[in-house]
Scaffold this motif. Sequence first.
Motif, PDB file in Angstrom:
ATOM      1  N   SER A  45       0.805  -1.228   0.000  1.00  0.00           N
ATOM      2  CA  SER A  45       0.000   0.000   0.000  1.00  0.00           C
ATOM      3  C   SER A  45       0.840   1.280   0.000  1.00  0.00           C
ATOM      4  CB  SER A  45      -0.953   0.028   1.197  1.00  0.00           C
ATOM      5  OG  SER A  45      -1.703  -1.156   1.259  1.00  0.00           O
ATOM      6  N   SER A  72       6.098   2.872  11.337  1.00  0.00           N
ATOM      7  CA  SER A  72       4.917   2.093  11.680  1.00  0.00           C
ATOM      8  C   SER A  72       3.728   2.598  10.865  1.00  0.00           C
ATOM      9  CB  SER A  72       4.641   2.241  13.182  1.00  0.00           C
ATOM     10  OG  SER A  72       3.409   1.630  13.492  1.00  0.00           O
ATOM     11  N   PHE A  73       3.295   1.820   9.908  1.00  0.00           N
ATOM     12  CA  PHE A  73       2.171   2.197   9.028  1.00  0.00           C
ATOM     13  C   PHE A  73       2.315   3.638   8.514  1.00  0.00           C
ATOM     14  CE2 PHE A  73       0.652  -1.147  11.884  1.00  0.00           C
ATOM     15  CZ  PHE A  73       0.258  -2.104  10.960  1.00  0.00           C
ATOM     16  N   HIS A 102       2.070   6.891   6.515  1.00  0.00           N
ATOM     17  CA  HIS A 102       1.060   7.408   5.584  1.00  0.00           C
ATOM     18  C   HIS A 102       1.644   8.461   4.653  1.00  0.00           C
ATOM     19  CE1 HIS A 102      -3.249   8.205   4.584  1.00  0.00           C
ATOM     20  NE2 HIS A 102      -2.760   9.368   4.222  1.00  0.00           N
ATOM     21  N   ASN A 125       2.070   2.244   3.371  1.00  0.00           N
ATOM     22  CA  ASN A 125       1.119   2.471   4.463  1.00  0.00           C
ATOM     23  C   ASN A 125       0.775   1.213   5.267  1.00  0.00           C
ATOM     24  OD1 ASN A 125      -2.036   4.363   4.592  1.00  0.00           O
ATOM     25  ND2 ASN A 125      -0.501   4.014   6.143  1.00  0.00           N
ATOM     26  N   ASN A 126       0.810   0.033   4.625  1.00  0.00           N
ATOM     27  CA  ASN A 126       0.510  -1.201   5.357  1.00  0.00           C
ATOM     28  C   ASN A 126       1.745  -2.063   5.582  1.00  0.00           C
ATOM     29  OD1 ASN A 126      -2.276  -1.031   6.052  1.00  0.00           O
ATOM     30  ND2 ASN A 126      -2.739  -1.186   3.878  1.00  0.00           N
ATOM     31  N   SER A 127       2.906  -1.413   5.544  1.00  0.00           N
ATOM     32  CA  SER A 127       4.154  -2.086   5.893  1.00  0.00           C
ATOM     33  C   SER A 127       4.792  -1.337   7.062  1.00  0.00           C
ATOM     34  CB  SER A 127       5.131  -2.086   4.715  1.00  0.00           C
ATOM     35  OG  SER A 127       4.659  -2.884   3.657  1.00  0.00           O
ATOM     36  N   GLN A 128       5.846  -1.916   7.601  1.00  0.00           N
ATOM     37  CA  GLN A 128       6.574  -1.268   8.693  1.00  0.00           C
ATOM     38  C   GLN A 128       7.901  -0.730   8.167  1.00  0.00           C
ATOM     39  OE1 GLN A 128       4.853  -1.163  11.581  1.00  0.00           O
ATOM     40  NE2 GLN A 128       3.282  -2.329  10.521  1.00  0.00           N
ATOM     41  N   ASN A 178       3.762   8.471  10.947  1.00  0.00           N
ATOM     42  CA  ASN A 178       3.330   7.108  11.262  1.00  0.00           C
ATOM     43  C   ASN A 178       1.862   7.130  11.665  1.00  0.00           C
ATOM     44  OD1 ASN A 178       5.979   5.804  11.010  1.00  0.00           O
ATOM     45  ND2 ASN A 178       6.511   7.071  12.779  1.00  0.00           N
ATOM     46  N   GLN A 179       1.013   6.569  10.814  1.00  0.00           N
ATOM     47  CA  GLN A 179      -0.439   6.730  10.983  1.00  0.00           C
ATOM     48  C   GLN A 179      -0.938   6.191  12.319  1.00  0.00           C
ATOM     49  OE1 GLN A 179      -2.753   5.664   7.609  1.00  0.00           O
ATOM     50  NE2 GLN A 179      -4.667   5.508   8.736  1.00  0.00           N
TER      51      GLN A 179
END
Lengths: 236, 248
Positions: B61, B103-104, B106, B79-82, B121-122
């Motif tokens: 993402s 961390s996530f 965005h 967005n969906n990885s670290q 980090n979202q």
Amino acid sequence: MGAFAYVANNGPGGLSNVSVIATASNTVVATVAVSSGAKGVAITPDGAFAYVTIFPNDVSVIATSSNTVVATVTVGANPIRVAITPIPVIEVALDIKPESCPNPLNLRSRGKLPVAILGTADFDVSEIDSATVRLVGVAALRSKFDDVATPFEPFVGREDCLDCTAEGEDGFLDLTLKFDRQAVVSAIEDELAAAGEAPLADGECAVLILEGELFDGTAIVGEDVVRIQIRGDDDD
Amino acid sequence: MNTLKKTLTLTYIVLLLGMLFGSTPAQAQTFAYVANRNSNTVSVIATASNTVVATVPVGTSPNDVAITPDGAFAYVANNNSQFLSVIATASNTVVATVTGGISFPHALAITPDGAFAYVANQLASSVSVIATASNTLVATVPVGTFPFGVAFTPDGAFAYVVNHLSDSVSVIATTSNTVVATVAGTFRPQAVAITPDGAFAYVTTGAASGVVAVIATASNTVVATVAVGFDPRSLAFTPDGRLCLRSQ
């Protein structure tokens, strides 16, 4: 003049578009329709095009001169944000009226305005494509190589009328240019008028920007401060 | 090495041919890097031809891309990885991944001097400060909930971070990496961009009734609002093009 903000409006449905805001007035001056789901926007370094990501898998290219979509590029699925690589810019030492400090600019004087782009140990002025050089948007009448002046630092970020030096040759070749003084004065007046600012008064200081390119396409930018004089029509 | 030599030789021949046939001076090429969230790739568009010249696989993402001022690297927030993916623009390959504190992510932005990436980090409600020289974490700055966008003043002194669920903007001083002001009055902000002269931060806010909020950076207060279209997500400025400035 001044900057414009391009805003990607996601929608829903057929309501996706791009709003163009004039930052001088904070009003929307154009709305560009796009097909759907505009989510990201980036603008080319020359300001000519806005790249807008469009759902489900496109990028629309808007010409900022006409605010119309001039191209569409298919990309991957659900494109979100976008960034554009910069054009490398080298800051150069500019000296308006070499060997003079401050640098008077009589708005009523005719004739030639001498300007030099100064070479240093790190910068060889023979790399400059002199045909691309513009002072306040004005091209030079002629140019030649000569060692005429020593750089003042900083090269950019000058503000005060005395942010300059009268020091002459320094052992590094400079690119000397001659501009039509009245053409430069007109360009300054047009620039301020377009920005909605009052004309320059006698004794005021102004920063003039020079732009150009090296033969390899790298951009150069320099600036120097002039002190405005308004008197007679003799040479300053 | 051989490949490099061949490439250099080829480049030299192309340049020589260009000179022989009197082509115009080389134009500096620019490329648009597009985060394709559902393809887990970044598309690279040559702006001169408007064609896709590369598609680079990244993390899960990808949501945002930031490019170093020298144009050498594109940093991608997955967005969906670290982790962040770092693409070398010369080869359009991922040459590094950045994990420290991420961390996530965005959104992200790179300081004007290129030294640091600020990553929103979202889920952690924080900004990770990454040194680009080493791609390691050097500071973590707590901000509001769901930071969605980051932008710097042109002098690099301040980072503006929009907090989507806090309806606020955090202003981080980059010398101390602390929040020095929090600007309220921005409903569900999505993204932020700062005018070329550094005087104002423009923030996309709202959903159905889209509004751009204009924050004066001198006072960190909202000084104007501009009604735009539905659900404004991102924004960008044209260069201001000033060639003559009155000095004080």
